[in-house]
Design an enzyme around this catalytic site. Structure first.
Site, PDB file in Angstrom:
ATOM      1  N   HIS A  18      21.523 -24.681  -0.345  1.00 44.53           N
ATOM      2  CA  HIS A  18      20.660 -23.661   0.273  1.00 44.53           C
ATOM      3  C   HIS A  18      19.600 -23.174  -0.717  1.00 44.53           C
ATOM      4  O   HIS A  18      18.433 -23.008  -0.371  1.00 44.53           O
ATOM      5  CB  HIS A  18      21.480 -22.432   0.694  1.00 44.53           C
ATOM      6  CG  HIS A  18      22.485 -22.652   1.778  1.00 44.53           C
ATOM      7  ND1 HIS A  18      23.805 -22.258   1.671  1.00 44.53           N
ATOM      8  CD2 HIS A  18      22.371 -23.207   3.001  1.00 44.53           C
ATOM      9  CE1 HIS A  18      24.450 -22.543   2.795  1.00 44.53           C
ATOM     10  NE2 HIS A  18      23.609 -23.137   3.609  1.00 44.53           N
ATOM     11  N   LYS A  42      32.553 -18.322  13.593  1.00 47.26           N
ATOM     12  CA  LYS A  42      33.907 -18.036  13.086  1.00 47.26           C
ATOM     13  C   LYS A  42      33.866 -16.764  12.229  1.00 47.26           C
ATOM     14  O   LYS A  42      32.814 -16.403  11.714  1.00 47.26           O
ATOM     15  CB  LYS A  42      34.372 -19.201  12.215  1.00 47.26           C
ATOM     16  CG  LYS A  42      34.744 -20.427  13.032  1.00 47.26           C
ATOM     17  CD  LYS A  42      35.276 -21.529  12.123  1.00 47.26           C
ATOM     18  CE  LYS A  42      34.674 -22.852  12.524  1.00 47.26           C
ATOM     19  NZ  LYS A  42      34.315 -23.715  11.425  1.00 47.26           N
ATOM     20  N   ARG A  96      21.028 -32.445   5.893  1.00 40.85           N
ATOM     21  CA  ARG A  96      21.732 -33.163   4.825  1.00 40.85           C
ATOM     22  C   ARG A  96      21.896 -34.635   5.137  1.00 40.85           C
ATOM     23  O   ARG A  96      21.578 -35.491   4.351  1.00 40.85           O
ATOM     24  CB  ARG A  96      23.119 -32.545   4.595  1.00 40.85           C
ATOM     25  CG  ARG A  96      23.080 -31.276   3.801  1.00 40.85           C
ATOM     26  CD  ARG A  96      24.390 -30.587   3.848  1.00 40.85           C
ATOM     27  NE  ARG A  96      24.771 -30.404   5.243  1.00 40.85           N
ATOM     28  CZ  ARG A  96      25.708 -29.596   5.666  1.00 40.85           C
ATOM     29  NH1 ARG A  96      26.419 -28.910   4.813  1.00 40.85           N
ATOM     30  NH2 ARG A  96      25.988 -29.457   6.941  1.00 40.85           N
ATOM     31  N   SER A 134      28.951 -24.972   3.133  1.00 38.68           N
ATOM     32  CA  SER A 134      29.665 -23.712   2.902  1.00 38.68           C
ATOM     33  C   SER A 134      31.116 -23.848   3.322  1.00 38.68           C
ATOM     34  O   SER A 134      32.025 -23.318   2.671  1.00 38.68           O
ATOM     35  CB  SER A 134      29.012 -22.578   3.694  1.00 38.68           C
ATOM     36  OG  SER A 134      27.693 -22.385   3.278  1.00 38.68           O
TER      37      SER A 134
END
Ligand code: PNS
Length: 170
Positions: A18, A42, A96, A134
């Site tokens: 990031h 979540k 990515r 993450s």
């Protein structure tokens, strides 16, 4: 008119991937709003205020000269509503790998369906970062794996405060 973009995400927590996108984006735009989603899908590891503080701290430590061009904000609800409120049409996302593509393609098109002004630009993640997410950082850190080098030092310290097993890597 300054060129502006919004970089939205969960940032739970910010990774070096990031941070690299933030640095590189500031070569393309004058001002970047890093927008932390307040209601991720979540339950987050870090509350929104801590995620924001970690982003601010990581930018100030890695590239203090850029800090004045970055706003760290958070939003609840739809990204299209947030971007309309900010008056910034351009959304920035990191990409990515091929595995990200379908999700990003769906989101970009859904957002443009909801709001014709909306456009998403993608930056390819650097080759050193394409495997970092993450979610994996949280999982590896929770089990005591060495995530130094994957996250900025202040994020490592925050993870170590939650997962004391990480302290063995200090
Ligand atoms: O870092 P993430 O979790 O991949 O970021 C996803 C994010 C926050 C950009 C996305 O979930 C989002 O925009 N959430 C806000 C709610 C929303 O607008 N959902 C519809 C997306 S088409």
């Amino acid at each position: 008119m300054p060129r502006r973009a919004i970089y939205p995400g969960s940032f739970d927590p910010l990774t070096n991937g990031h941070l690299s996108i933030i640095h590189r984006a500031l070569r393309l735009v004058d001002e970047l709003v890093v927008a932390v989603v307040g209601n991720p899908k979540k339950a987050p590891l870090f509350p929104v205020d801590e995620r924001k503080a970690l982003i601010r701290g990581a930018i100030e430590a890695s590239a203090p000269e850029l800090a004045s061009r970055v706003e760290i904000d958070h939003f609840e609800g739809l990204l299209v509503d947030y971007r309309a409120k900010k008056g910034i049409p351009t959304i920035l996302r990191g990409l990515r790998a091929v595995s990200d593509f379908e999700y990003e393609f769906q989101m970009a098109n859904m957002n443009r369906k909801l709001d014709a002004e909306f456009d998403t630009i993608f930056m390819m993640t650097g080759e050193d970062y394409y495997f970092i997410s993450s979610q994996l950082v949280r999982e590896v850190a929770a089990l005591g794996g060495d995530v130094r080098g994957l996250v900025p030092p202040n994020v490592f310290a925050a993870l170590a405060a939650r997962f004391p097993l990480l302290l063995r890597h200090k």
